[in-house]
Design a protein around this motif. Structure first.
Motif, PDB file in Angstrom:
ATOM      1  N   GLU A 247     -28.469  29.534 -16.382  1.00 51.12           N
ATOM      2  CA  GLU A 247     -27.224  30.502 -15.893  1.00 51.12           C
ATOM      3  C   GLU A 247     -26.522  29.933 -15.123  1.00 51.12           C
ATOM      4  N   GLU A 248     -26.950  28.928 -14.076  1.00 51.45           N
ATOM      5  CA  GLU A 248     -26.398  28.460 -12.817  1.00 51.45           C
ATOM      6  C   GLU A 248     -27.092  27.303 -12.493  1.00 51.45           C
ATOM      7  N   LYS A 249     -26.623  25.996 -12.328  1.00 52.62           N
ATOM      8  CA  LYS A 249     -27.048  24.614 -11.794  1.00 52.62           C
ATOM      9  C   LYS A 249     -26.063  24.188 -10.965  1.00 52.62           C
ATOM     10  N   VAL A 250     -26.711  23.504  -9.947  1.00 52.94           N
ATOM     11  CA  VAL A 250     -25.765  22.646  -8.926  1.00 52.94           C
ATOM     12  C   VAL A 250     -26.316  21.141  -9.106  1.00 52.94           C
ATOM     13  N   GLU A 251     -25.474  20.525  -8.688  1.00 57.68           N
ATOM     14  CA  GLU A 251     -25.700  18.824  -8.591  1.00 57.68           C
ATOM     15  C   GLU A 251     -25.712  18.466  -7.364  1.00 57.68           C
TER      16      GLU A 251
ATOM     17  N   SER B 208     -34.154  30.739 -16.482  1.00 61.87           N
ATOM     18  CA  SER B 208     -35.252  31.178 -17.098  1.00 61.87           C
ATOM     19  C   SER B 208     -36.140  29.826 -17.446  1.00 61.87           C
ATOM     20  N   LEU B 209     -37.334  29.895 -17.506  1.00 58.89           N
ATOM     21  CA  LEU B 209     -38.290  28.993 -18.009  1.00 58.89           C
ATOM     22  C   LEU B 209     -39.046  29.691 -19.341  1.00 58.89           C
ATOM     23  N   VAL B 210     -38.782  29.437 -20.512  1.00 56.96           N
ATOM     24  CA  VAL B 210     -39.405  29.952 -21.478  1.00 56.96           C
ATOM     25  C   VAL B 210     -40.548  29.322 -22.358  1.00 56.96           C
ATOM     26  N   CYS B 211     -41.834  29.617 -22.391  1.00 59.32           N
ATOM     27  CA  CYS B 211     -42.701  29.414 -23.208  1.00 59.32           C
ATOM     28  C   CYS B 211     -42.530  29.227 -24.606  1.00 59.32           C
ATOM     29  N   THR B 212     -42.628  27.973 -25.129  1.00 57.94           N
ATOM     30  CA  THR B 212     -42.037  27.925 -26.442  1.00 57.94           C
ATOM     31  C   THR B 212     -42.942  28.238 -27.538  1.00 57.94           C
ATOM     32  N   GLU B 213     -44.394  28.485 -26.821  1.00 57.25           N
ATOM     33  CA  GLU B 213     -45.560  29.067 -27.930  1.00 57.25           C
ATOM     34  C   GLU B 213     -45.556  30.365 -27.887  1.00 57.25           C
ATOM     35  N   THR B 214     -45.035  31.407 -27.046  1.00 57.84           N
ATOM     36  CA  THR B 214     -45.515  32.890 -26.832  1.00 57.84           C
ATOM     37  C   THR B 214     -43.931  33.634 -26.448  1.00 57.84           C
ATOM     38  N   GLY B 215     -43.099  32.699 -26.199  1.00 57.00           N
ATOM     39  CA  GLY B 215     -41.746  33.440 -25.751  1.00 57.00           C
ATOM     40  C   GLY B 215     -41.505  34.281 -24.693  1.00 57.00           C
ATOM     41  N   ARG B 216     -42.513  34.144 -23.658  1.00 58.62           N
ATOM     42  CA  ARG B 216     -42.503  34.780 -22.628  1.00 58.62           C
ATOM     43  C   ARG B 216     -41.541  34.017 -21.506  1.00 58.62           C
TER      44      ARG B 216
ATOM     45  N   PHE C 147     -39.831  33.289 -17.691  1.00 59.24           N
ATOM     46  CA  PHE C 147     -40.373  33.128 -16.270  1.00 59.24           C
ATOM     47  C   PHE C 147     -38.930  32.899 -15.567  1.00 59.24           C
ATOM     48  N   PRO C 148     -38.493  33.763 -14.729  1.00 59.96           N
ATOM     49  CA  PRO C 148     -37.166  33.743 -14.267  1.00 59.96           C
ATOM     50  C   PRO C 148     -37.234  32.522 -12.934  1.00 59.96           C
ATOM     51  N   ILE C 149     -36.028  31.951 -12.953  1.00 58.77           N
ATOM     52  CA  ILE C 149     -35.681  31.072 -12.043  1.00 58.77           C
ATOM     53  C   ILE C 149     -34.624  31.841 -11.133  1.00 58.77           C
ATOM     54  N   ALA C 150     -35.041  31.893  -9.777  1.00 62.83           N
ATOM     55  CA  ALA C 150     -33.969  32.375  -8.819  1.00 62.83           C
ATOM     56  C   ALA C 150     -34.029  31.693  -7.436  1.00 62.83           C
ATOM     57  N   ALA C 151     -32.916  31.429  -7.052  1.00 63.26           N
ATOM     58  CA  ALA C 151     -32.649  30.567  -5.997  1.00 63.26           C
ATOM     59  C   ALA C 151     -33.345  29.133  -6.179  1.00 63.26           C
ATOM     60  N   GLY C 152     -33.376  28.629  -7.146  1.00 62.16           N
ATOM     61  CA  GLY C 152     -33.850  27.485  -7.524  1.00 62.16           C
ATOM     62  C   GLY C 152     -35.581  27.518  -7.728  1.00 62.16           C
ATOM     63  N   ILE C 153     -36.257  28.489  -7.582  1.00 62.26           N
ATOM     64  CA  ILE C 153     -37.647  28.712  -7.633  1.00 62.26           C
ATOM     65  C   ILE C 153     -38.083  29.534  -8.835  1.00 62.26           C
ATOM     66  N   PRO C 154     -39.065  28.945  -9.515  1.00 67.64           N
ATOM     67  CA  PRO C 154     -39.395  29.673 -10.791  1.00 67.64           C
ATOM     68  C   PRO C 154     -40.612  30.516 -10.461  1.00 67.64           C
ATOM     69  N   ASN C 155     -40.733  31.603 -11.152  1.00 66.56           N
ATOM     70  CA  ASN C 155     -41.498  32.643 -10.749  1.00 66.56           C
ATOM     71  C   ASN C 155     -42.625  32.429 -12.027  1.00 66.56           C
ATOM     72  N   MET C 156     -43.525  31.925 -11.857  1.00 74.24           N
ATOM     73  CA  MET C 156     -44.646  31.797 -12.873  1.00 74.24           C
ATOM     74  C   MET C 156     -45.821  32.863 -12.833  1.00 74.24           C
ATOM     75  N   LEU C 157     -45.766  33.786 -12.110  1.00 75.74           N
ATOM     76  CA  LEU C 157     -46.728  34.952 -11.984  1.00 75.74           C
ATOM     77  C   LEU C 157     -46.559  35.675 -13.158  1.00 75.74           C
ATOM     78  N   LEU C 158     -47.886  35.844 -13.663  1.00 76.93           N
ATOM     79  CA  LEU C 158     -48.321  36.811 -14.783  1.00 76.93           C
ATOM     80  C   LEU C 158     -48.291  38.291 -14.420  1.00 76.93           C
TER      81      LEU C 158
END
Length: 123
Positions: free
Chosen positions: A27-31, A97-105, A107-118
């Motif tokens: 949704e948003e990226k910076v270089e 977001s990171l999306v698991c291509t096997e399950t569709g789940r 995982f949000p990315i906020a402030a550049g940090i992925p939240n991989m908690l289940l």
């Protein structure tokens, strides 16, 4: 989250294999310019999953000019190496977001940090 970080992650879903199967929805990226270090880059290229890296770079519109395979990387070609460095180290996904291509789940990315908690029901 830079692509080097993305390349080291795997889906924590128990239904997913323990390989790289996470696509990026940005949704948003910076270089952000980072110091170019050829030795570091050469060591990292040996460790990354090239196909996942290229797919992620393409999804962020920074994959143009990247070699199609790891075997095509020419460490003596500084222009090519700087393109790899840019895609791997200087593009930061701030929101998405990171999306698991096997399950569709997702995982949000906020402030550049992925939240991989289940969630509790996913354990």
């Amino acid at each position: 989250m830079i692509l080097l970080t993305h390349n080291m992650l795997a889906s924590p879903m128990k239904e997913a294999s323990k390989q790289l199967h996470l696509k990026i929805e940005c949704e948003e990226k910076v270089e952000k310019e980072q110091e170019y270090n050829a030795d570091f880059l050469n060591r990292m290229i040996e460790r990354i999953d090239w196909n996942s890296f290229c797919a992620a770079a393409q999804s962020l519109d920074v994959g143009n000019g990247l070699p199609e395979s790891k075997e095509q990387v020419d460490s003596s070609n500084e222009e090519q190496m700087k393109k790899i460095h840019h895609a791997l180290m200087e593009v930061d996904v701030v929101k998405g977001s990171l999306v698991c291509t096997e399950t569709g789940r997702k995982f949000p990315i906020a402030a550049g940090i992925p939240n991989m908690l289940l969630n509790q029901d996913e354990l």
